[in-house]
Design a protein around this motif. Sequence first.
Motif, short mmCIF file in Angstrom:
data_model
loop_
_atom_site.label_atom_id
_atom_site.label_comp_id
_atom_site.label_asym_id
_atom_site.label_seq_id
_atom_site.Cartn_x
_atom_site.Cartn_y
_atom_site.Cartn_z
N VAL A 68 37.05 33.50 38.16
CA VAL A 68 37.20 33.07 36.78
C VAL A 68 37.84 31.68 36.76
O VAL A 68 38.84 31.45 37.42
CB VAL A 68 38.06 34.06 35.98
CG1 VAL A 68 38.35 33.53 34.58
CG2 VAL A 68 37.38 35.42 35.91
N VAL B 60 32.64 32.37 36.60
CA VAL B 60 32.61 32.36 35.14
C VAL B 60 33.46 31.19 34.65
O VAL B 60 34.67 31.15 34.90
CB VAL B 60 33.14 33.69 34.56
CG1 VAL B 60 33.15 33.63 33.02
CG2 VAL B 60 32.30 34.86 35.04
N ALA C 26 35.64 34.41 29.83
CA ALA C 26 35.80 35.64 30.62
C ALA C 26 36.23 36.82 29.76
O ALA C 26 35.90 37.97 30.07
CB ALA C 26 36.81 35.41 31.74
N ALA D 256 40.85 34.50 41.81
CA ALA D 256 40.83 33.44 40.82
C ALA D 256 42.19 32.77 40.67
O ALA D 256 43.23 33.38 40.90
CB ALA D 256 40.40 34.01 39.45
N VAL E 222 42.91 38.41 30.37
CA VAL E 222 41.69 38.28 31.17
C VAL E 222 41.67 39.31 32.29
O VAL E 222 40.67 40.00 32.52
CB VAL E 222 41.55 36.86 31.74
CG1 VAL E 222 40.49 36.82 32.84
CG2 VAL E 222 41.19 35.87 30.64
#
Length: 295
Positions: free
Chosen positions: A63, A84, A116, A131, A141
């Motif tokens: 992410v 993403v 996300a 991430a 998230v």
Amino acid sequence: MTTPDPAGETVHLLTASDIRALASLLGIRPTKTLGQNFVTDGGTVRRIVRAAGVTPSDTVLEVGPGLGSLTLGLLETGARVIAVEIDPTLARALPGTVAEHAPAASERLTVVTGDAMQVTELPAVPTRLVANLPYNVAVPVLLHLLERFDSLTEVLVMVQAEVADRLVAGPGSRTYGIPSAKAAWYAAATRAGSIGRTVFWPVPNVDSALVRMVRRTPPATAGSREATFACIDAAFSQRRKTLRSALSGWAGSATLAEQTLREAGVDPTTRGERLDIAQFAAVAAARGAVREAEQ
């Protein structure tokens, strides 16, 4: 930094000058709004990837790939990566960066442009989440992705050190709270190291840390996750109050809150910070039982 990936192809990790040149080319100025702090040190990237335990058989969900520092490190392992990215400019540029710095890995990268928090499906089933999460949205998230993708068996995220402390805290700890309890529904969380400020551009004014999470079975309960999380929210909304008082609105009254707590085997005079996730689940289930008895 250059090294061959498992297929023997060369991967060039981004240097600080690469990152600044890319940002200039794309007209990107890192913003606090999107929590953009780009990792400029290849050694740190490899340290994160090693800590994550990524293997060639993994499909990694990343992410906020930004300019691609961590993305290249993940691809270097031979894994597939689904990145993403909410910033359309960065999302469009990422495949080109990978094609230039790790050409043989291009086919193992898929970029999804979007938020996300709104992602409900992906082009492949992810096995790990790795991430550098934007500081301002890290917890929501993380919880969203753990809830939506139960195929994620392990997680390694870089977050603000203060957030890391909250995620890994246990009952009774000063930092134990809503993030700690909700994360514990999905996984066991531990600190996996600290990250210095100087490896980022721009340099943040907070410290960072790595959090490792290993998926586990949620508590055995007759209540739902939603009911349990609502109970957690209520318990910590008035952190200094006893559960009898803090849960009165959630349960319907202080009397019903006490009845529910006793049904769950929890002392009504204790505070929410003393309960683990299994106890919160038991309280949520007990509230359902008490409601049925009322009818």
